[in-house]
Design an enzyme around this catalytic site. Structure first.
Site, short mmCIF file in Angstrom:
data_model
loop_
_atom_site.label_atom_id
_atom_site.label_comp_id
_atom_site.label_asym_id
_atom_site.label_seq_id
_atom_site.Cartn_x
_atom_site.Cartn_y
_atom_site.Cartn_z
N LYS A 171 0.86 -1.19 0.00
CA LYS A 171 0.00 0.00 0.00
C LYS A 171 0.89 1.23 0.00
O LYS A 171 1.65 1.46 0.93
CB LYS A 171 -0.88 -0.03 1.24
CG LYS A 171 -1.71 1.22 1.43
CD LYS A 171 -2.74 1.02 2.51
CE LYS A 171 -3.46 2.32 2.81
NZ LYS A 171 -4.45 2.15 3.89
N LYS A 224 -2.17 -1.55 -3.87
CA LYS A 224 -3.03 -0.35 -3.88
C LYS A 224 -2.18 0.89 -3.84
O LYS A 224 -1.22 0.91 -3.07
CB LYS A 224 -3.94 -0.48 -2.66
CG LYS A 224 -4.37 0.80 -2.04
CD LYS A 224 -5.17 0.58 -0.81
CE LYS A 224 -5.57 1.94 -0.32
NZ LYS A 224 -6.02 1.98 1.00
#
Ligand code: PBG
Ligand code: ZN
Length: 301
Positions: A171, A224
């Site tokens: 992330k 992400k």
């Protein structure tokens, strides 16, 4: 392969448009079933839940409200399990929506993250969501060691066989989460998330985080944002050959696609397909997407 994000507030009758996220609403629990019924009929298979506490005085330094049995996430998990038995329910696990400072863990006096306390608390929250009936828990906090802590607690509680653990392993920090933080009211009140999320240039760090989370017991690896990190999705597929790989087309990507389409840069539908197909080409088999309702329509026509 599509998971649709839902923002659920503690105002049971609320239905509020989120200004920076076109067509996306924050809803109270009473609005959920009527909203989801037509989508499930069209083929919606999975949702990811984010809680949004709006009642004054709900937030504190420990994020106590995250696993409140009367809070919006736990009540929604129970309701959705009962009303939509075929729907696969993912619960995002984080503290930033529930902490007074808006950070994704518990802080020391100097404002830095206390890893031990954060990981203990986050694994308690994950277990509470799993016990409420979530099929999958997805910690998005990026505190080191949380996958291991959650897995061990799920084993201890005797429920590890019935819960999937999806790690937001890679992330990245950056500009693309703004609309989400508007929607969830989770912007940090000071500082930023760069000390726990990855720097955009950190490919090696992402690879190490992916390998670490696989070893700690993750069942699904997520990358992400998605579109600007296709190389990382491809790395995740290579490193996690035996795991499903998920990618989250985040709020900023969604808002950018809408804004560019509106400005006449391209056709919305064309870009939605192009961006999702690129994510699949890179190696993801699961996409968390705010475009899920549109895709259900477009794919069935
Ligand atoms: C909470 C969380 C965030 C997102 C998913 N879980 C925000 C953040 O890390 O700041 C972002 C999703 C999106 O932008 O659509 N930790
Ligand atoms: Zn967070």
């Amino acid at each position: 392969m599509l998971i649709y994000p839902l923002f659920i507030s503690d105002q049971d009758d609320e239905e509020t448009l989120i200004p920076s996220l076109p067509n996306q609403y924050r809803r109270g629990i009473n609005r959920l079933v009527p909203f989801l019924e037509p989508l499930v009929r069209k083929g919606l298979r999975s949702v990811i839940l984010f809680g949004v506490p709006l009642k004054p005085g709900t937030k504190d330094a420990l994020g106590t409200a995250a696993d409140d049995p009367e809070g919006p996430v736990i009540r929604s998990i129970r309701l959705l399990r009962q009303r939509f038995p075929q729907l696969y329910i993912v619960a995002d696990v984080c503290l930033c929506e529930y902490t007074s400072h808006g950070h994704c863990g518990i802080l020391r006096d100097d404002g830095s993250l206390n890893n031990q306390l954060s990981v203990d608390r986050i694994s308690d929250v994950a277990v509470a969501y799993a016990k409420a009936g979530a099929h999958c828990v997805a910690p998005s906090d990026m505190n080191d060691g949380r996958i291991r802590a959650i897995k061990l607690k799920l084993i201890e509680e005797g429920i590890v066989h019935s819960v999937t653990l999806m790690s937001y392993a890679a992330k990245f920090s950056g500009c693309l989460y703004g609309p989400f933080r508007d929607a969830a009211g989770s912007a940090p009140s000071f500082g930023d998330r760069r000390c726990y999320q990855l720097p955009p240039g950190g490919r090696g760090l992402a690879r190490r985080a992916i390998v670490r989370d696989i070893h700690e017991g993750a069942d699904i690896i997520m990358v992400k944002p998605a579109g600007q990190y296709l190389d990382i999705i491809s790395d995740a597929k290579e490193l996690g050959r035996d795991l499903p790989i998920a990618a989250y087309q985040v709020s900023g990507e969604f808002a950018m696609i809408h804004a560019a389409a509106k400005a006449g840069v391209f056709d919305l539908k064309g870009m939605v397909f192009e961006s999702h197909e690129s994510i699949l080409r890179a190696g993801a088999t699961i996409i968390i997407s705010y475009f899920t309702p549109e895709l259900l329509d477009w794919l069935s026509n």
